[in-house]
Design a protein around this motif. Structure first.
Motif, mmCIF file in Angstrom:
data_model
loop_
_atom_site.group_PDB
_atom_site.id
_atom_site.type_symbol
_atom_site.label_atom_id
_atom_site.label_comp_id
_atom_site.label_asym_id
_atom_site.label_seq_id
_atom_site.Cartn_x
_atom_site.Cartn_y
_atom_site.Cartn_z
ATOM 1 N N LEU A 12 -2.661 -16.962 1.907
ATOM 2 C CA LEU A 12 -1.975 -16.458 2.965
ATOM 3 C C LEU A 12 -0.784 -16.732 2.737
ATOM 4 O O LEU A 12 0.226 -15.905 3.168
ATOM 5 N N ASP A 141 0.075 -6.199 2.914
ATOM 6 C CA ASP A 141 0.278 -7.766 3.703
ATOM 7 C C ASP A 141 -0.491 -8.000 5.056
ATOM 8 O O ASP A 141 -1.396 -8.848 5.370
ATOM 9 N N TYR A 145 -3.959 -9.866 6.090
ATOM 10 C CA TYR A 145 -4.111 -10.809 7.296
ATOM 11 C C TYR A 145 -5.367 -10.425 8.074
ATOM 12 O O TYR A 145 -5.940 -11.085 8.543
ATOM 13 N N SER A 148 -7.944 -11.945 6.429
ATOM 14 C CA SER A 148 -8.027 -13.586 6.864
ATOM 15 C C SER A 148 -8.259 -14.196 7.890
ATOM 16 O O SER A 148 -8.530 -15.212 8.184
ATOM 17 N N GLN A 259 4.454 -13.039 7.106
ATOM 18 C CA GLN A 259 3.295 -13.267 6.628
ATOM 19 C C GLN A 259 2.058 -12.618 7.188
ATOM 20 O O GLN A 259 0.971 -12.198 6.591
ATOM 21 N N ILE A 260 2.375 -11.947 8.415
ATOM 22 C CA ILE A 260 1.427 -11.301 9.267
ATOM 23 C C ILE A 260 1.336 -10.121 8.610
ATOM 24 O O ILE A 260 0.236 -9.183 8.245
#
Length: 345
Positions: A12, A141, A145, A148, A259-260
């Motif tokens: 991640l 990405d 997410y 994840s 990151q999200i």
């Protein structure tokens, strides 16, 4: 960031290495993701509309629902038929007046989504993600997410972003983006203006020195206190500041928007890097660094640093200094606002 966290979920954090979407989607299909994602608020753009359509096409064979709140702002956009348009429970004019200008719109949207889920018998879904409309998606990405979430929620029941997560105020956790268990979205009551008449200065937000110590003064605090209180963990309303930091580290994963997989673009089809760093109306655009504000944003990456005694003492000192500053401002400006109050009266 704990050692275990970095070892288990290092994929991640490799933000600069874009994933292969088609390969990742195979995992979405095989793992049968049970996820409802709804774009809320106002400010849908042509660019985001296209991205939502692409997202719905890429996740069509998975157990994911993509929804968009209908605030009477979707007429000029062509969304795919598989995207759920979720109507508001009532018109914007009928939303109860809150202490903050727009806070009850957020709660009304969540209640509307809960009703839509109930009406369409979608209770078997496990995760719910709320994301704003005035954003720009990084599709690979964002799909990473989504994939994840089941893994991350084994350790952290709640996931949110560092934008609007205010470390200096307890339970002031971002309402801009969050992923929570689906059964908790209908747990937030409206925050209406109390019938009891407070002193006139109560309604002036910048004249409330005590707010830095309050746990439900801000919209975000009101939202998260009700969400956390309904979760099956021991919830203590009056955590000490030290314990609160440990509570964050244990239960809430706070990621950066990158990151999200999205950027806040303020309803523009263009994303201006650093745009979110500056106040509205153009103020501060000539400054190259982030202007000082009355809070420090929290991130799970450096959570261990926040729990060091010296850092905790620093935050406590800053809270006291903010209280003193606001108290002095109150004393200086109180006569001015009182005169205005008398004139309007």
């Amino acid at each position: 960031m704990t050692e275990t966290f970095s070892q288990e979920h290092n994929y991640l954090f490799e933000i600069n290495q874009h994933i292969n979407i088609k390969s990742e989607l195979k995992h979405l299909y095989t793992n049968k993701q049970s996820h409802i994602i709804v774009f809320c608020g106002m400010g849908l753009t042509d660019e985001l509309c296209n991205q939502i359509n692409t997202l719905s096409e890429l996740t069509l064979s998975s157990n994911i629902i993509i929804g968009v709140m209908d605030r009477n702002d979707l007429c000029d956009f062509k969304l795919n038929k598989c995207i759920h348009k979720i109507p508001m429970l009532c018109s914007d004019e009928e939303v109860p007046k809150g202490i903050g200008t727009f806070e009850n719109y957020i709660f009304c949207e969540l209640k509307s989504i809960a009703k839509y889920i109930n009406d369409n018998n979608l209770h078997e879904y496990k995760y719910f993600t709320k994301i704003r409309k005035d954003v720009f998606l990084i599709l690979d990405d964002f799909i990473n997410y989504i994939y994840s979430v089941p893994s991350l929620t084994k350790k952290y029941p709640f996931i949110t972003t560092d934008q609007a997560t205010n470390l200096l105020r307890k339970f002031c956790i971002s309402d801009m983006f969050f992923t929570i268990p689906l059964n908790l979205i209908d747990t937030i009551p409206y925050r209406v203006v109390p019938k009891k008449k407070y002193l006139f200065w109560w309604y002036f937000r910048h004249l409330k020195p005590h707010e830095i110590f309050k746990n439900d003064h801000q919209t975000e605090q009101w939202l998260w206190k009700h969400i956390l209180n309904k979760f099956n963990i021991k919830f203590i309303n009056n955590y000490s500041f030290d314990d609160y930091l440990g509570y964050l580290d244990k239960y809430i994963l706070v990621l950066s928007t990158k990151q999200i997989g999205y950027f806040w673009n303020r309803s523009s089809n263009l994303y201006l890097h650093n745009w979110v760093r500056f106040p509205p109306n153009g103020r501060g655009l000539s400054i190259s660094t982030k202007p000082l504000r009355n809070y420090t944003s929290y991130s799970s990456f450096i959570a261990p640093l926040f729990q060091k005694k010296d850092i905790i003492n620093f935050f406590k000192l800053v809270r006291i200094l903010i209280f003193i500053k606001k108290s002095l401002k109150l004393l200086i400006t109180l006569p001015i606002y009182y005169i205005k109050y008398l004139v309007k009266r």
